[in-house]
Write an enzyme that holds these catalytic residues in place. Structure first.
Site, PDB file in Angstrom:
ATOM      1  N   LYS A  99       0.845  -1.218   0.000  1.00  0.00           N
ATOM      2  CA  LYS A  99       0.000   0.000   0.000  1.00  0.00           C
ATOM      3  C   LYS A  99       0.871   1.256   0.000  1.00  0.00           C
ATOM      4  CE  LYS A  99      -4.155  -1.865   0.358  1.00  0.00           C
ATOM      5  NZ  LYS A  99      -5.451  -1.640  -0.171  1.00  0.00           N
ATOM      6  N   LYS A 148      -3.531  -9.940  -6.863  1.00  0.00           N
ATOM      7  CA  LYS A 148      -4.740 -10.317  -6.148  1.00  0.00           C
ATOM      8  C   LYS A 148      -5.921  -9.481  -6.643  1.00  0.00           C
ATOM      9  CE  LYS A 148      -5.737  -8.399  -2.140  1.00  0.00           C
ATOM     10  NZ  LYS A 148      -6.486  -8.106  -0.920  1.00  0.00           N
ATOM     11  N   LYS A 194     -10.212  -4.386  -4.669  1.00  0.00           N
ATOM     12  CA  LYS A 194     -11.135  -3.290  -4.969  1.00  0.00           C
ATOM     13  C   LYS A 194     -10.420  -2.122  -5.629  1.00  0.00           C
ATOM     14  CE  LYS A 194     -13.579  -4.174  -0.697  1.00  0.00           C
ATOM     15  NZ  LYS A 194     -12.482  -4.273   0.274  1.00  0.00           N
TER      16      LYS A 194
HETATM   17  N1  AQP Z   1      -8.543 -11.614  -4.106  1.00  0.00           N
HETATM   18  C1  AQP Z   1      -8.949 -12.143  -2.962  1.00  0.00           C
HETATM   19  N2  AQP Z   1      -9.035 -13.494  -2.837  1.00  0.00           N
HETATM   20  C2  AQP Z   1      -9.462 -14.045  -1.674  1.00  0.00           C
HETATM   21  N3  AQP Z   1      -9.827 -13.309  -0.583  1.00  0.00           N
HETATM   22  C3  AQP Z   1      -9.764 -11.967  -0.673  1.00  0.00           C
HETATM   23  N4  AQP Z   1     -10.054 -10.978   0.195  1.00  0.00           N
HETATM   24  C4  AQP Z   1      -9.809  -9.789  -0.399  1.00  0.00           C
HETATM   25  N5  AQP Z   1      -9.366  -9.973  -1.652  1.00  0.00           N
HETATM   26  C5  AQP Z   1      -9.319 -11.310  -1.863  1.00  0.00           C
HETATM   27  C6  AQP Z   1     -10.560 -11.178   1.546  1.00  0.00           C
HETATM   28  O1  AQP Z   1     -11.749 -10.420   1.689  1.00  0.00           O
HETATM   29  C7  AQP Z   1     -11.863  -9.998   3.029  1.00  0.00           C
HETATM   30  C8  AQP Z   1     -12.208  -8.531   3.077  1.00  0.00           C
HETATM   31  O2  AQP Z   1     -11.113  -7.815   2.532  1.00  0.00           O
HETATM   32  P1  AQP Z   1     -10.978  -6.257   2.808  1.00  0.00           P
HETATM   33  O3  AQP Z   1     -11.978  -5.531   2.043  1.00  0.00           O
HETATM   34  O4  AQP Z   1     -11.044  -5.948   4.220  1.00  0.00           O
HETATM   35  O5  AQP Z   1      -9.507  -5.880   2.421  1.00  0.00           O
HETATM   36  P2  AQP Z   1      -8.565  -6.310   1.289  1.00  0.00           P
HETATM   37  O6  AQP Z   1      -8.004  -7.651   1.553  1.00  0.00           O
HETATM   38  O7  AQP Z   1      -7.526  -5.244   1.190  1.00  0.00           O
HETATM   39  O8  AQP Z   1      -9.517  -6.304   0.036  1.00  0.00           O
HETATM   40  P3  AQP Z   1      -9.311  -5.614  -1.310  1.00  0.00           P
HETATM   41  O9  AQP Z   1     -10.433  -5.971  -2.183  1.00  0.00           O
HETATM   42  O10 AQP Z   1      -7.944  -5.884  -1.819  1.00  0.00           O
HETATM   43  O11 AQP Z   1      -9.479  -4.074  -0.941  1.00  0.00           O
HETATM   44  P4  AQP Z   1      -8.549  -2.830  -1.131  1.00  0.00           P
HETATM   45  O12 AQP Z   1      -8.279  -2.714  -2.593  1.00  0.00           O
HETATM   46  O13 AQP Z   1      -9.364  -1.701  -0.622  1.00  0.00           O
HETATM   47  O14 AQP Z   1      -7.304  -3.065  -0.343  1.00  0.00           O
HETATM   48  C9  AQP Z   1     -10.542 -10.325   3.732  1.00  0.00           C
HETATM   49  O15 AQP Z   1     -10.705 -11.472   4.531  1.00  0.00           O
HETATM   50  C10 AQP Z   1      -9.612 -10.607   2.589  1.00  0.00           C
HETATM   51  O16 AQP Z   1      -8.611 -11.543   2.940  1.00  0.00           O
END
Ligand code: AQP
Length: 329
Positions: free
Chosen positions: A111, A191, A194
């Site tokens: 990040k 990965k 979002k």
């Molecule tokens: N690609 C993924 N595959 C499997 N699990 C995933 N999770 C996120 N992306 C994947 C799981 O979803 C839960 C919620 O995630 P989060 O929104 O709290 O944060 P994150 O992991 O940072 O998700 P994003 O989509 O990548 O968001 P941004 O872009 O905002 O950082 C968690 O249990 C995560 O493991």
């Protein structure tokens, strides 16, 4: 009943990585555990965001959780900022967490690269707040995707450090991984995330889902139609493991290895299965949105239930660290 905690950020469109990596697993656990699920809005402000969109994103995220089956009869769903004990405990945990531990977190490093112009304290401190989210409920298990495993390990360290300094208070929570803990984005590179513009949204209409799958990166070995592939290197196959039945899985696995089927046929089967699973969720989202007060009521009562637990734990913590006044003799 043992307790579970997990959270999701209202940081954008909820995608199928969030769904199969976390949310669907959360739904499966509600009958075996006392489950507490949270929309972690204070985590989402650690990066630049649109203030005017935040409230809508929080409500949208909570609505999706409900539509997936996380109803108030089965678990507690609430918004992190509605229970300020999370941030209070995070401050105390800050005082037992070495900065070096936070600097070596993979998510922080990634990040920080993504947001060079805004590497703020909150970004570094993210896993400490996450530890507080979990431990304020003394949760024993944390169902997350693979990307969050390192943070839960740090949470265990924080619990251990706090217990060693102030006396046994917190459990050392364990990770529960889903069957598909890491879904790559449609770019096949990183990965699904979002913030990466590589997602298939849980609320995407069928035509959009198909278009995103049709153009998604597949096994690099299948440059031409008759090149045999390696499903274990293909993100489309990983998605099949999450959405397709065993006989279909076997069909696409063999078909890919022998080049008996092409990537488009493989994607068509996946698309059909994915759409079949997502349509009922999308319908329930529409139904919840029609009852405009319902989601607010659910979140208010969810926060009340969560706060009742959190306040007790904070009382115990204040006593243990020596700041709570004893009654005068
Ligand atoms: N690609 C993924 N595959 C499997 N699990 C995933 N999770 C996120 N992306 C994947 C799981 O979803 C839960 C919620 O995630 P989060 O929104 O709290 O944060 P994150 O992991 O940072 O998700 P994003 O989509 O990548 O968001 P941004 O872009 O905002 O950082 C968690 O249990 C995560 O493991």
């Amino acid at each position: 009943m043992e307790r579970i905690f997990s959270g999701i950020q209202p940081s954008g469109e909820i995608h199928i990585g969030n769904y199969v990596g976390a949310i669907r697993n959360w739904v499966r656990l509600v009958d075996q555990y006392e489950c507490i699920y949270c929309v972690v809005d204070y985590h989402a402000i650690t990066v630049e965001y649109e203030v005017a969109l935040m409230q809508r994103r929080i409500l949208e995220t909570a609505t999706i959780l409900l539509a997936c089956g996380l109803t108030p009869e089965k678990c507690i769903v609430f918004v992190q900022s509605h229970v300020p004990e999370h941030t209070e405990l995070a401050w105390i945990f800050n005082c037992v967490t070495p900065i070096g531990e936070l600097e070596r977190m993979t998510q922080f490093k990634e990040k920080a690269k993504q947001h060079r112009q805004n590497i703020n304290m909150g970004l570094l401190d993210y896993p400490v707040l996450q530890a507080a989210d979990i431990l304020i409920y003394k949760a024993g298990y944390v169902p997350v995707g693979e990307d969050q495993v390192q943070h839960v390990e740090l949470c265990r360290d924080i619990a251990r450090k706090f217990n060693a300094r102030f006396g046994l208070t917190f459990p050392e929570p364990q990770v529960l991984l889903s069957a598909a803990p890491r879904i790559l984005g449609t770019d096949g590179q990183a990965k699904m995330s979002k913030s990466m513009n590589n997602t298939i949204g849980l609320l995407d209409p069928p035509s959009v889902i198909w278009e995103k799958l049709r153009t998604a990166v597949t096994c690099p070995h299948r440059e031409k139609r008759y090149d045999p592939g390696h499903p274990e290197h293909c993100n489309i196959y990983t998605m099949h493991t999450a959405f397709s039945k065993p006989d279909q899985l076997e069909y696409v696995e063999k078909g890919c290895r022998t080049a008996a089927i092409g990537c488009i046929e493989c994607k068509e089967i996946l698309s059909k299965n994915m759409i079949e699973e997502l349509i009922p969720i999308q319908d329930r989202v529409k139904a919840i949105n029609e009852k405009s007060h319902y989601i607010h009521e659910v979140l208010t009562s969810g926060a009340d239930r969560a706060r009742a637990i959190a306040q007790k734990v904070m009382e115990e913590v204040r006593t243990k660290i020596g700041v709570k006044f004893r009654p005068q003799e």
